[in-house]
Design a protein around this motif. Structure first.
Motif, mmCIF file in Angstrom:
data_model
loop_
_atom_site.group_PDB
_atom_site.id
_atom_site.type_symbol
_atom_site.label_atom_id
_atom_site.label_comp_id
_atom_site.label_asym_id
_atom_site.label_seq_id
_atom_site.Cartn_x
_atom_site.Cartn_y
_atom_site.Cartn_z
ATOM 1 N N THR A 1 0.845 -1.100 -0.077
ATOM 2 C CA THR A 1 0.143 -0.115 -0.155
ATOM 3 C C THR A 1 0.809 1.268 0.161
ATOM 4 N N PHE B 1 2.647 1.807 -3.298
ATOM 5 C CA PHE B 1 1.872 2.563 -4.455
ATOM 6 C C PHE B 1 1.940 4.034 -4.192
ATOM 7 N N LEU B 2 1.262 4.547 -3.074
ATOM 8 C CA LEU B 2 1.341 5.892 -2.750
ATOM 9 C C LEU B 2 2.691 6.613 -2.671
ATOM 10 N N MET C 1 -6.987 7.562 -1.056
ATOM 11 C CA MET C 1 -6.867 5.949 -0.918
ATOM 12 C C MET C 1 -8.172 5.686 -0.082
ATOM 13 N N LEU D 1 2.476 -4.192 -8.605
ATOM 14 C CA LEU D 1 3.366 -3.336 -8.009
ATOM 15 C C LEU D 1 4.609 -2.913 -9.148
ATOM 16 N N SER E 1 -2.908 6.523 -6.029
ATOM 17 C CA SER E 1 -3.737 6.420 -4.516
ATOM 18 C C SER E 1 -5.060 5.341 -4.776
ATOM 19 N N ALA F 1 -3.951 2.054 -4.848
ATOM 20 C CA ALA F 1 -3.547 1.776 -3.330
ATOM 21 C C ALA F 1 -4.942 1.286 -2.560
ATOM 22 N N HIS G 1 -6.192 -1.758 -3.735
ATOM 23 C CA HIS G 1 -5.581 -2.910 -2.895
ATOM 24 C C HIS G 1 -5.997 -2.948 -1.615
ATOM 25 N N TYR H 1 -1.449 7.822 6.176
ATOM 26 C CA TYR H 1 -0.572 7.270 5.203
ATOM 27 C C TYR H 1 0.175 8.364 4.216
#
Lengths: 343, 338
Positions: A58, A61-62, A83, A181, A233, A236, A239, A255
């Motif tokens: 997570t 991705f961010l 997100m 990813l 986002s 993420a 996910h 986050y």
């Protein structure tokens, strides 16, 4: 002559390693991993490694999205809230009876929309990036709270979503988020290094004025950076919704801080113009590893935030120290090379 | 014509737009809610916001000098914790208060050293110290609530009423006056502006840029400590997570008040008006019975609108003034040629 050449090239390889912006963090990580593997039998097990990899998705991705924004000289505080919002869109739309694919597309679209709004606020209305995205953080959180009335979203999981969220593996320890990813990282890395858009991100971040004088459409480039961050986002969000199987409305709190920290640990500069996808992944790994080690060693939970604070400062300091050291070595070898060549 | 010139001159005073918006908002809330413009209600929410005012003053120094300090909220919470703990251990009032302020100064100094000596990015360093301070408060409170000092004098730091105004409000007014004065009228204040406007020019003209920044972070930390003491005396209880997120409110308030995050522009009173604006908005929404779940949406929108309004009014006023100046020039020149 050839002897000198070979010496120069070996020195330049050494320089390259030492001058690498994340050399400090990498060596610190290696040290920690070696120590942990030696003293904690439960650390270097395949189960724990998969745990770490799953937990870092997570933030990764961010952090990749954040890196793009940081390179272009901005900052995006809204990623966590976006997100949560996109996770909410996914979950809610599925419970409304939408099929999985459409729900994902709408989540990504919402992410892109938030990014677009951020970009427009910052470029067209000239609101400072920190404030514009801070306001969007609040707005996104507010929308999510109002929409869910503060109640976690449940009952959207289905068999395919278990695979997509990474709770079920496709073969061995490999799950779909891992593949996603890797694909995302490769795409963004190519985008940054090999395309006009990517080089323009670096140009705009290094110096907006020079970039504009060189004919770069600064406004458009900045907006693109925020849109990319928004879409990631969204990824993420999709996910994390699959990974946690429930979506509390405030799931994204904090986050944004992890994402910024990961990007900066990986060598991105808040002043713009510097940053790499590799670095973002490295930063995400550092943060996740910290959490994992805290758990394994059994540090009391009240000490966790303190440790994370020290890791943050320590990582940036380590990068800084090796940079200075590397620069000094670089200068010295250059001087020696010059002497040799002239001799 | 003359009126127009006067009008544009008033508009070009920075912060007027925000002040106008603030007055409009207060009027609106007073008209729609009976309980808004009442002494007790005002005193209550201003009292609640006093710690934010105090840290906003320190934060403004750091931002004008071209930095940022994210640790102030957590440091404020930790200082509240340490001062209340020492007071509960039976230390005299002044000692407990000093411990709180010293905690803040210590964190300010740590930030300052890492940022100016090791040249590490301020955002990340203060983010790190935020985590450390917040964690230390959790350790200190041990997941329980620190509650109830028997020292009446300690509580009096915030709660004594003089002419119907609590000392907490008095302290924040004093802080604003003192620090605004030193920002505008002392050579140190000038150096802060110079550093924020341009590090290199400031350095070349003989200013010890790192020292200026160092002092700004220490001031910010010290004021966070003071804010913590005031908050502890006001609440007489401290739990972990106290004052988390105050830094974001303070930053939002400062930017609303026209403090530029790129440094070199802003003033404390305007930053405080910005913070007061946000505090009043929250109170007004509460009294108007708005669904708490959408507070954040409204606050976010108000921040955006406020910043845009401030910019556009200021820009408009500048254009008007320059137009007037141009016209005056023309008149003068015509007079001369005739």
């Amino acid at each position: 002559m050839s002897r000198v050449n070979s010496q120069i090239s070996s020195a330049s390889i050494r320089n390259k390693i030492l001058m690498d912006p994340s050399f400090g963090v990498i060596s610190l990580l290696l040290l920690v991993v070696i120590v942990m593997s030696a003293f904690q039998p439960s650390f270097a097990t395949s189960g724990n490694v998969t745990n770490i990899l799953n937990a870092m998705m997570t933030v990764s991705f961010l952090a990749i999205g954040m890196t793009v924004v940081l390179i272009s000289g901005g900052i995006d505080l809204s990623v966590g809230s976006t997100m949560a919002l996109t996770a909410g869109v996914t979950g809610k739309f599925i419970t409304y009876g939408m099929n999985l694919g459409l729900a994902f597309v709408s989540a990504l679209a919402v992410g892109a929309l938030v990014g677009l709004v951020n970009g427009l606020l910052i470029t067209k209305l000239a609101i400072p990036d920190f404030i514009a995205t801070l306001a969007m953080l609040g707005i996104g959180q507010g929308i999510m709270l109002y929409w869910t009335q503060g109640v976690p979203i449940l009952g959207y999981m289905s068999t395919p979503y278990y695979y997509i969220g990474g709770l079920r593996k496709i073969f061995g320890p490999v799950s779909i988020p891992m593949i996603v990813l890797v694909v995302v990282a490769v795409i963004v890395a190519i985008l940054l290094k090999k395309t006009n858009l990517g080089l323009n991100f670096y140009a705009v971040g290094s110096s907006p004025v020079s970039a504009r004088n060189a004919g770069v459409h600064v406004t458009r480039i900045k907006i693109w950076a925020y849109v990319i961050s928004g879409v990631l986002s969204g990824v993420a969000g999709i996910h994390i919704a699959g990974r946690t199987t429930t979506i509390p409305p405030l799931i994204g709190n904090g986050y944004e801080i992890s994402a910024i920290a990961a990007a900066v640990i990986g060598g991105a500069s808040l002043a713009g113009g510097r940053g790499r996808v590799r670095g973002a992944l490295l930063g995400a790994l550092t943060l996740t590893l910290t959490g994992n080690i805290i758990n394994i060693v059994g540090i009391a939970s009240s000490w966790q935030t303190i440790v994370i604070g020290f890791v943050l400062i320590g990582a940036v300091l380590a990068n800084r120290a090796t940079q200075m050291f590397g620069k000094r070595i670089h200068l010295r070898t250059e001087k020696m090379d010059r002497k040799k060549v002239s001799a | 014509m003359k009126n127009m010139a006067r009008f544009s001159r008033i508009l070009s005073i920075e912060g007027v737009a925000l002040l106008g918006a603030f007055v409009v908002m207060v009027t609106y809330f007073s008209l729609t809610s009976d309980s808004f413009f009442v002494g007790d209600s005002i005193r209550y929410y201003v009292n609640e916001a006093v710690p934010i005012f105090i840290i906003t003053a320190g934060l403004t120094y750091v931002i004008i000098a071209g930095g940022i300090d994210l640790s102030i909220g957590a440091v404020l919470g930790l200082s509240a914790g340490t001062s209340l703990t020492f007071s509960m251990w039976g230390w005299p009032t002044w000692a407990a208060a000093l411990v709180g302020i010293a905690t803040g100064l210590l964190f300010g100094a740590i930030n300052a050293v890492i940022i100016t000596v090791f040249k590490v990015n301020d955002f990340i360093v203060t983010l790190g110290t935020l985590n450390i301070a917040a964690g230390l408060l959790t350790v200190l409170t041990d997941h329980k609530q620190l509650i109830g000092t028997s020292d009446k004098n300690f509580l009096a730091i915030s709660e004594t009423k003089v002419f119907g105004v609590t000392t907490a409000i008095g302290i924040s007014v004093l802080v604003v006056l003192v620090f605004e004065f030193s920002l505008l009228k002392t050579s140190y204040g000038r150096r802060v502006y110079a550093t924020g406007i341009g590090k290199l020019p400031a350095f070349i003209s003989g200013i010890d840029v790192d020292m200026v920044k160092f002092q700004a972070y220490v001031i910010s930390g010290g004021l966070a400590g003071l804010g913590g003491v005031v908050l502890a005396a006001h609440l007489n209880s401290v739990q972990s997570g106290l004052a988390g997120g105050y830094e974001l409110t303070a930053i939002a308030g400062a930017v609303l008040g026209g403090v530029s995050l790129s440094g070199g522009r802003g003033s404390i009173w305007r930053a405080i008006i910005g913070a007061l604006f946000l505090a009043t908005l929250k109170q007004g929404l509460q009294l108007a019975g708005v669904d708490p779940l959408i507070y954040q949406i409204i606050t976010g929108l108000c921040i955006l609108i406020g910043v845009v309004l401030d910019k556009s009014v200021y820009g408009f006023a500048l254009r008007m003034t320059s137009k007037n100046l141009a016209k005056n020039d023309q008149v003068l020149q015509q007079g001369r040629s005739a």
